[in-house]
Design a protein around this motif. Structure first.
Motif, PDB file in Angstrom:
ATOM      1  N   GLU A 195    -125.333 -85.419 -85.505  1.00 16.61           N
ATOM      2  CA  GLU A 195    -124.199 -84.640 -86.024  1.00 16.61           C
ATOM      3  C   GLU A 195    -124.342 -83.360 -86.453  1.00 16.61           C
ATOM      4  O   GLU A 195    -123.693 -82.557 -86.387  1.00 16.61           O
ATOM      5  N   GLN A 196    -125.595 -83.072 -86.938  1.00 18.58           N
ATOM      6  CA  GLN A 196    -126.252 -81.723 -87.204  1.00 18.58           C
ATOM      7  C   GLN A 196    -126.038 -80.899 -85.891  1.00 18.58           C
ATOM      8  O   GLN A 196    -125.779 -79.641 -86.097  1.00 18.58           O
ATOM      9  N   ALA A 197    -126.749 -81.454 -84.643  1.00 17.98           N
ATOM     10  CA  ALA A 197    -126.637 -80.720 -83.438  1.00 17.98           C
ATOM     11  C   ALA A 197    -125.386 -80.347 -82.927  1.00 17.98           C
ATOM     12  O   ALA A 197    -124.879 -79.251 -82.481  1.00 17.98           O
ATOM     13  N   ALA A 198    -124.497 -81.332 -82.982  1.00 19.66           N
ATOM     14  CA  ALA A 198    -122.968 -81.146 -82.760  1.00 19.66           C
ATOM     15  C   ALA A 198    -122.451 -80.177 -83.237  1.00 19.66           C
ATOM     16  O   ALA A 198    -121.414 -79.504 -82.775  1.00 19.66           O
ATOM     17  N   SER A 199    -122.281 -80.005 -84.529  1.00 28.80           N
ATOM     18  CA  SER A 199    -121.599 -79.170 -85.536  1.00 28.80           C
ATOM     19  C   SER A 199    -122.379 -77.806 -85.569  1.00 28.80           C
ATOM     20  O   SER A 199    -122.012 -76.684 -86.138  1.00 28.80           O
ATOM     21  N   GLY A 200    -123.641 -77.573 -84.891  1.00 27.84           N
ATOM     22  CA  GLY A 200    -124.360 -76.403 -84.960  1.00 27.84           C
ATOM     23  C   GLY A 200    -124.928 -76.239 -86.638  1.00 27.84           C
ATOM     24  O   GLY A 200    -125.016 -74.996 -86.780  1.00 27.84           O
ATOM     25  N   HIS A 201    -124.948 -77.326 -87.203  1.00 26.20           N
ATOM     26  CA  HIS A 201    -125.420 -77.427 -88.769  1.00 26.20           C
ATOM     27  C   HIS A 201    -127.024 -77.342 -88.802  1.00 26.20           C
ATOM     28  O   HIS A 201    -127.323 -78.497 -89.125  1.00 26.20           O
ATOM     29  N   TRP A 202    -127.726 -76.460 -88.894  1.00 26.10           N
ATOM     30  CA  TRP A 202    -129.178 -76.428 -89.165  1.00 26.10           C
ATOM     31  C   TRP A 202    -129.420 -76.107 -90.344  1.00 26.10           C
ATOM     32  O   TRP A 202    -130.702 -76.272 -90.674  1.00 26.10           O
TER      33      TRP A 202
END
Length: 212
Positions: A195-202
């Protein structure tokens, strides 16, 4: 798309493996006189013990065995993260009596707390069997005789044994840091790795939208 995410994940795994492949070992002078062929003492750090925990050969052997085991567990945890985050699950029921399917379990760390107590007990029992009998932790060299033909023909190519065991330790170290980071970020953000990778939320301190 999910297929692109899977390809990206595989590419990330391949890149990570290359990044943490061991480089040529270097000679290091220590009280234990660890040679350049001492397993795990790889460049650039060599024999790394800044706090001076290692005071004798027995303690070194014990700590190295613990590091190796934890690294193996962490590598399995990382593999499980990639598998579950991509929704690759068994068909059918995890617990028919609770009407609970494998696909009902969350893919993040929270999924552990959705497994019924009987299921957790089975996991603990299997782990104990492996730890105490099948691959006993008391065997401190960690070599349980598993060989994959020419891939592990250490008798014929001793240098390959050093290279592969160094790779295992270094990849295990990377995996320990990786799974710790994944769990920490999931607790802070409420998102699993996918979910972090898909939303670009790092950034774990952001709003969940975009990199920051």
């Amino acid at each position: 798309s999910r297929s692109k995410m899977k390809l990206a994940t595989l590419a990330l795994l391949a890149g990570s493996a290359a990044a943490f492949a061991p480089s040529k070992t270097v000679e290091t002078s220590t009280a234990l006189k660890v040679s350049e062929q001492e397993i795990g003492a790889t460049a650039p750090l060599g024999f790394f013990d800044p706090l001076g925990y290692i005071t004798d050969d027995e303690k070194f052997t014990r700590y190295r065995a613990v590091e190796r085991k934890h690294g193996r567990v962490a590598m399995m945890a990382m593999l499980g993260t990639f598998v579950h985050n991509n929704k690759w699950t068994f068909d059918g029921y995890l617990s028919p009596s609770n009407n609970l399917k494998f696909s009902d379990i969350d893919s993040g760390i929270g999924g552990l707390f959705q497994v019924p107590p009987a299921g957790l007990a089975q996991i603990i029992l299997v782990t104990a069997l492996i730890e105490l009998a099948w691959w006993p932790a008391s065997k401190l060299d960690g070599d349980y005789g598993i060989r994959l033909g020419k891939i592990n023909n250490w008798q014929q190519e001793p240098a390959k044994k050093v290279r592969q065991q160094n790779a295992e330790l270094n990849n295990g170290r990377a995996a320990m840091m990786g799974i710790f980071g994944i769990i920490t970020q999931e607790v802070l953000t409420g998102q699993n790795l996918y979910e972090q990778a898909a939303s670009g939320h790092w950034n774990p301190f952001g709003d969940g939208q975009g990199f920051f």
